[in-house]
Scaffold this active site. Structure first.
Site, PDB file in Angstrom:
ATOM      1  N   LYS A  66      31.586  15.822 -19.500  1.00 18.34           N
ATOM      2  CA  LYS A  66      31.683  17.244 -19.145  1.00 18.34           C
ATOM      3  C   LYS A  66      32.956  17.915 -19.673  1.00 18.34           C
ATOM      4  O   LYS A  66      32.922  19.068 -20.083  1.00 18.34           O
ATOM      5  CB  LYS A  66      31.536  17.435 -17.638  1.00 18.34           C
ATOM      6  N   ASP A 102      25.635  24.127 -12.074  1.00 17.92           N
ATOM      7  CA  ASP A 102      25.624  23.278 -10.865  1.00 17.92           C
ATOM      8  C   ASP A 102      25.831  24.084  -9.578  1.00 17.92           C
ATOM      9  O   ASP A 102      25.135  23.881  -8.584  1.00 17.92           O
ATOM     10  CB  ASP A 102      26.728  22.209 -10.946  1.00 17.92           C
TER      11      ASP A 102
END
Ligand code: ATR
Length: 280
Positions: A66, A102
């Site tokens: 990420k 998210d």
């Protein structure tokens, strides 16, 4: 040619994302290919470049990439900048555009699917890694009263708090201070402890029957924390399967301009029971 999408991570073999995106594509009448690319950190940039050369349109990013993904984006959405983490790449004329779905996914699951009101809640966030970074801004935007970040390594909690920049609402505490923090309206487990063999030691004073307990993982990885919460008498205990489906729907919207109906896909995955593999 059918547009190509993929999840890049290490490992990714058990990911549910191909199934989720295939179901969304079918529902919306959009033909697509969604692949899994398993690559260790040293091969990440080359794998993304190869995918781009071959005409790939979009990527989801999972552990351990990420941060690396953020570094290779030409542009970032405002929420990706706030999170400091990227989980979705969209191909643009000038390179990859990075976003993070998210937090929206989590809040959508809690407020739309489960009809929970997050406003005015005192929230404990356990963990300060990629998952915690991804959801913290969206929790604040959902109107919670305060966010208390506790991480085994305190420097990471401080870094997340600094990034959020709301000193009046965001507080950090040491893990050893957990017994003194009182009762929370919501506890979010954003640690990866459930994926390993270590047990997290949590005091029962953190929760009451009215505390909403949420694990961002699902399947086996969520069992330890959610069993603990149930044993303390928490009446609402949720895993991260709904968040997984909702973050995928938000990525789908960014790529295809349409938000699919997530309910049938969620119901199908939920029907498969607890034998699902960890988070992604
Ligand atoms: P993710 O993207 O899933 O958040 P990560 O960025 O590696 O993965 O972060 C893992 C998080 O789980 C971190 O907050 C980590 O704490 P440290 O920063 O101290 O490493 C936390 N974590 C992992 N195992 C843990 C354990 N046994 N007890 C408490 N926290 C744990």
């Amino acid at each position: 040619m059918t547009a190509r999408y993929a999840l890049i991570g290490h490992p990714v073999a058990h990911s549910l994302s191909p199934r989720i995106h295939a179901a969304f594509g079918e529902q919306c009448g959009i033909p697509l290919r969604y692949e899994l690319i398993d690559v260790p950190p040293e091969g990440f940039a080359a794998a993304v470049a190869a995918f781009e050369r071959e005409g790939g349109e979009g990527l989801n990013i999972t552990l351990p990439h990420k941060a690396a993904a953020r570094a290779l984006c030409a542009t970032l959405s405002a929420r990706a900048r706030r999170c400091g983490a990227v989980n979705t790449l969209i191909r643009g004329a000038g390179g990859w555009h990075g976003d993070n779905t998210d937090g929206t996914g989590l809040v959508h699951d809690l407020t739309e699917r489960h009809r929970l009101d997050l406003r005015a809640r005192k929230v404990l966030l356990l963990g300060a890694g990629g998952a915690a970074h991804g959801v913290a801004p969206a929790l604040l935007d959902a109107g919670i009263d305060s966010l208390w970040i506790v991480n085994r390594t305190p420097e990471r909690a401080d870094a997340l708090s600094d990034r959020l920049g709301e000193p009046g609402r965001v507080h950090t505490r040491y893990w050893k201070d957990l017994p003194e923090l009182g009762v929370f309206d919501m506890v979010v487990n954003a640690t990866s402890a459930g994926r390993g063999s270590d047990r997290m030691d949590l005091p029962s004073s953190l929760v009451s029957a009215r505390t909403l307990a949420v694990d961002l993982s699902y399947g086996e990885a969520a069992i330890a924390f959610l069993s603990w919460a149930r044993a303390q008498g928490c009446e609402t205990v949720l895993d991260g399967l709904g968040m997984l489906v909702e973050q995928a729907a938000e990525a789908f919207r960014l790529w295809h301009g349409q938000r699919p109906d997530t309910d049938p896909v969620y119901a199908e995955l939920r029907a498969r029971g607890p034998a699902l593999h960890s988070a992604e």
